[in-house]
Motif scaffolding. Structure first.
Motif, mmCIF file in Angstrom:
data_model
loop_
_atom_site.group_PDB
_atom_site.id
_atom_site.type_symbol
_atom_site.label_atom_id
_atom_site.label_comp_id
_atom_site.label_asym_id
_atom_site.label_seq_id
_atom_site.Cartn_x
_atom_site.Cartn_y
_atom_site.Cartn_z
ATOM 1 N N PRO A 70 -13.622 -2.573 -4.697
ATOM 2 C CA PRO A 70 -14.157 -3.836 -4.566
ATOM 3 C C PRO A 70 -13.499 -4.903 -5.613
ATOM 4 O O PRO A 70 -13.653 -5.922 -5.312
ATOM 5 C CB PRO A 70 -15.184 -3.323 -5.631
ATOM 6 N N ASP A 71 -12.497 -4.486 -6.334
ATOM 7 C CA ASP A 71 -11.753 -5.371 -7.159
ATOM 8 C C ASP A 71 -10.586 -6.156 -6.331
ATOM 9 O O ASP A 71 -10.160 -7.365 -6.578
ATOM 10 C CB ASP A 71 -10.700 -4.630 -8.141
ATOM 11 N N GLN A 72 -10.519 -5.632 -4.984
ATOM 12 C CA GLN A 72 -9.787 -6.348 -3.980
ATOM 13 C C GLN A 72 -10.439 -7.220 -3.001
ATOM 14 O O GLN A 72 -9.815 -7.479 -1.920
ATOM 15 C CB GLN A 72 -8.701 -5.476 -3.316
ATOM 16 N N ALA A 73 -11.640 -7.384 -3.032
ATOM 17 C CA ALA A 73 -12.567 -7.802 -2.015
ATOM 18 C C ALA A 73 -12.038 -9.551 -1.750
ATOM 19 O O ALA A 73 -11.819 -9.628 -0.473
ATOM 20 C CB ALA A 73 -14.099 -8.015 -2.567
ATOM 21 N N LEU A 74 -11.725 -10.168 -2.712
ATOM 22 C CA LEU A 74 -10.805 -11.280 -2.086
ATOM 23 C C LEU A 74 -9.872 -11.268 -1.445
ATOM 24 O O LEU A 74 -9.537 -12.112 -0.503
ATOM 25 C CB LEU A 74 -10.548 -11.995 -3.340
ATOM 26 N N ALA A 75 -8.952 -10.183 -1.554
ATOM 27 C CA ALA A 75 -7.700 -10.071 -0.651
ATOM 28 C C ALA A 75 -8.485 -9.669 1.012
ATOM 29 O O ALA A 75 -7.922 -10.281 1.744
ATOM 30 C CB ALA A 75 -7.076 -8.740 -1.159
ATOM 31 N N GLY A 76 -9.198 -9.084 1.089
ATOM 32 C CA GLY A 76 -10.080 -8.905 2.328
ATOM 33 C C GLY A 76 -10.265 -10.054 3.087
ATOM 34 O O GLY A 76 -10.346 -10.052 4.075
ATOM 35 N N VAL A 77 -11.105 -11.094 2.198
ATOM 36 C CA VAL A 77 -11.539 -12.032 2.714
ATOM 37 C C VAL A 77 -10.474 -13.044 3.165
ATOM 38 O O VAL A 77 -10.331 -13.814 4.188
ATOM 39 C CB VAL A 77 -12.243 -12.989 1.747
ATOM 40 N N GLN A 78 -9.446 -12.827 2.242
ATOM 41 C CA GLN A 78 -8.237 -13.950 2.526
ATOM 42 C C GLN A 78 -7.373 -13.368 3.912
ATOM 43 O O GLN A 78 -6.909 -14.097 4.708
ATOM 44 C CB GLN A 78 -7.117 -13.963 1.319
ATOM 45 N N PRO A 104 -2.306 3.004 -2.648
ATOM 46 C CA PRO A 104 -3.055 2.235 -3.544
ATOM 47 C C PRO A 104 -3.548 0.901 -2.828
ATOM 48 O O PRO A 104 -2.471 0.166 -2.369
ATOM 49 C CB PRO A 104 -2.375 2.204 -4.722
ATOM 50 N N VAL A 105 -4.744 0.485 -2.923
ATOM 51 C CA VAL A 105 -5.109 -0.574 -2.311
ATOM 52 C C VAL A 105 -4.243 -1.855 -2.883
ATOM 53 O O VAL A 105 -4.036 -2.898 -2.164
ATOM 54 C CB VAL A 105 -6.704 -0.852 -2.318
ATOM 55 N N ALA A 106 -4.114 -2.016 -4.395
ATOM 56 C CA ALA A 106 -3.317 -3.002 -4.934
ATOM 57 C C ALA A 106 -1.732 -3.155 -4.373
ATOM 58 O O ALA A 106 -1.558 -4.366 -3.951
ATOM 59 C CB ALA A 106 -3.529 -2.791 -6.446
ATOM 60 N N GLU A 107 -1.470 -2.177 -3.807
ATOM 61 C CA GLU A 107 -0.211 -1.999 -3.262
ATOM 62 C C GLU A 107 -0.284 -2.812 -1.622
ATOM 63 O O GLU A 107 0.505 -3.247 -1.227
ATOM 64 C CB GLU A 107 0.338 -0.758 -3.279
ATOM 65 N N LEU A 108 -1.258 -2.091 -1.146
ATOM 66 C CA LEU A 108 -1.541 -2.444 0.254
ATOM 67 C C LEU A 108 -1.763 -3.913 0.508
ATOM 68 O O LEU A 108 -1.242 -4.630 1.324
ATOM 69 C CB LEU A 108 -2.776 -1.787 0.679
ATOM 70 N N VAL A 109 -2.514 -4.590 -0.391
ATOM 71 C CA VAL A 109 -2.878 -6.117 -0.276
ATOM 72 C C VAL A 109 -1.484 -6.923 -0.414
ATOM 73 O O VAL A 109 -1.463 -8.047 -0.160
ATOM 74 C CB VAL A 109 -4.113 -6.525 -1.358
ATOM 75 N N ALA A 110 -0.641 -6.378 -1.058
ATOM 76 C CA ALA A 110 0.650 -7.086 -1.292
ATOM 77 C C ALA A 110 1.895 -6.777 -0.442
ATOM 78 O O ALA A 110 2.879 -7.163 -0.500
ATOM 79 C CB ALA A 110 0.933 -6.873 -2.758
ATOM 80 N N THR A 111 1.632 -5.871 0.417
ATOM 81 C CA THR A 111 2.886 -5.291 1.333
ATOM 82 C C THR A 111 3.181 -5.814 2.420
ATOM 83 O O THR A 111 2.549 -6.835 2.782
ATOM 84 C CB THR A 111 2.470 -3.806 1.808
ATOM 85 N N HIS A 163 -10.972 -1.734 6.121
ATOM 86 C CA HIS A 163 -11.791 -0.584 5.686
ATOM 87 C C HIS A 163 -11.178 0.168 4.187
ATOM 88 O O HIS A 163 -11.886 0.337 3.238
ATOM 89 C CB HIS A 163 -11.731 0.571 6.712
ATOM 90 N N ARG A 164 -9.777 -0.026 4.392
ATOM 91 C CA ARG A 164 -9.167 0.576 3.197
ATOM 92 C C ARG A 164 -9.135 -0.358 1.990
ATOM 93 O O ARG A 164 -9.570 -0.122 0.731
ATOM 94 C CB ARG A 164 -7.599 0.767 3.396
ATOM 95 N N ILE A 165 -9.264 -1.620 2.321
ATOM 96 C CA ILE A 165 -9.318 -2.791 1.267
ATOM 97 C C ILE A 165 -10.845 -2.462 0.712
ATOM 98 O O ILE A 165 -10.962 -2.622 -0.611
ATOM 99 C CB ILE A 165 -9.041 -3.980 1.545
ATOM 100 N N ASP A 166 -11.662 -2.324 1.408
ATOM 101 C CA ASP A 166 -13.293 -2.142 0.874
ATOM 102 C C ASP A 166 -13.311 -0.866 0.086
ATOM 103 O O ASP A 166 -14.400 -1.096 -0.625
ATOM 104 C CB ASP A 166 -14.039 -1.853 2.205
ATOM 105 N N ASP A 167 -12.398 -0.053 0.055
ATOM 106 C CA ASP A 167 -12.484 1.088 -0.910
ATOM 107 C C ASP A 167 -12.182 0.509 -2.266
ATOM 108 O O ASP A 167 -12.766 1.310 -3.272
ATOM 109 C CB ASP A 167 -11.331 2.230 -0.610
#
Length: 176
Positions: free
Chosen positions: A66-74, A161-168, A60-64
């Motif tokens: 759209p630039d990080q959509a690929l991270a949600g898929v991965q 921030p989502v950009a930090e979340l996808v790399a944490t 849900h947070r990643i969905d916030d």
């Protein structure tokens, strides 16, 4: 000069960039407080339900963003890969694994919708009881614990921030 070795070298799996986040989801879902104070059954189903809950909140947070959509898929692909591997490890055969993974993806999809309910709402309470305790409400203290921890985790994710979340490699506010 063109190198055949370079042509046939396999590229690194791009999903591996999400491996630390996936491990953080697993660690958060396996935190003892969910099972001790929250009364979530410490069974294969209970663990799957906790992974699905934490995964849904993270997605849900990643969905916030759209630039990080690929991270949600991965991240979702890592979920599928891990569930497939876990089922094979406990002895499910090839014919069964595909069906079970399909069911798990359906379950995750349903939880993604159900866990959009606002914190403290009757809808969230009903979704948690239905999914974590298979429709049999736990004691009020256990349910209150899980609802409070879900709200705290959702709030901590919203502040990151989502950009930090996808790399944490650790979810904010997560207890281990």
């Amino acid at each position: 000069m063109f190198s055949f070795r370079k042509l046939f070298r396999s590229q690194p799996d791009p999903r591996e960039a999400r491996r630390p986040l996936w491990q953080a989801v697993i660690a958060t879902a396996r935190a003892p407080h969910w099972y001790a104070e929250g009364g979530v059954p410490d069974t294969l189903d209970g663990r799957f339900d906790m992974v699905s809950l934490v995964m849904a909140l993270v997605l849900h947070r990643i969905d916030d963003d759209p630039d990080q959509a690929l991270a949600g898929v991965q991240l979702t692909e890592l979920f599928v890969s891990d569930m497939d591997g876990q089922m094979r490890q406990i002895g499910f055969g090839d014919m069964v694994v595909g069906k079970q993974v399909g069911r798990m993806m359906g379950a995750l999809g349903g939880r993604l919708g159900a866990y959009r309910a606002p914190d403290g709402s009757d809808e969230l309470r009903a979704a948690l009881v239905r999914n974590l305790w298979r429709g049999k409400a736990p004691g009020e203290a256990a349910l209150a614990h899980v609802m409070a921890k879900v709200a705290a985790l959702r709030g901590a994710l919203a502040a990151m921030p989502v950009a930090e979340l996808v790399a944490t490699d650790r979810l904010p506010g997560a207890e281990r």
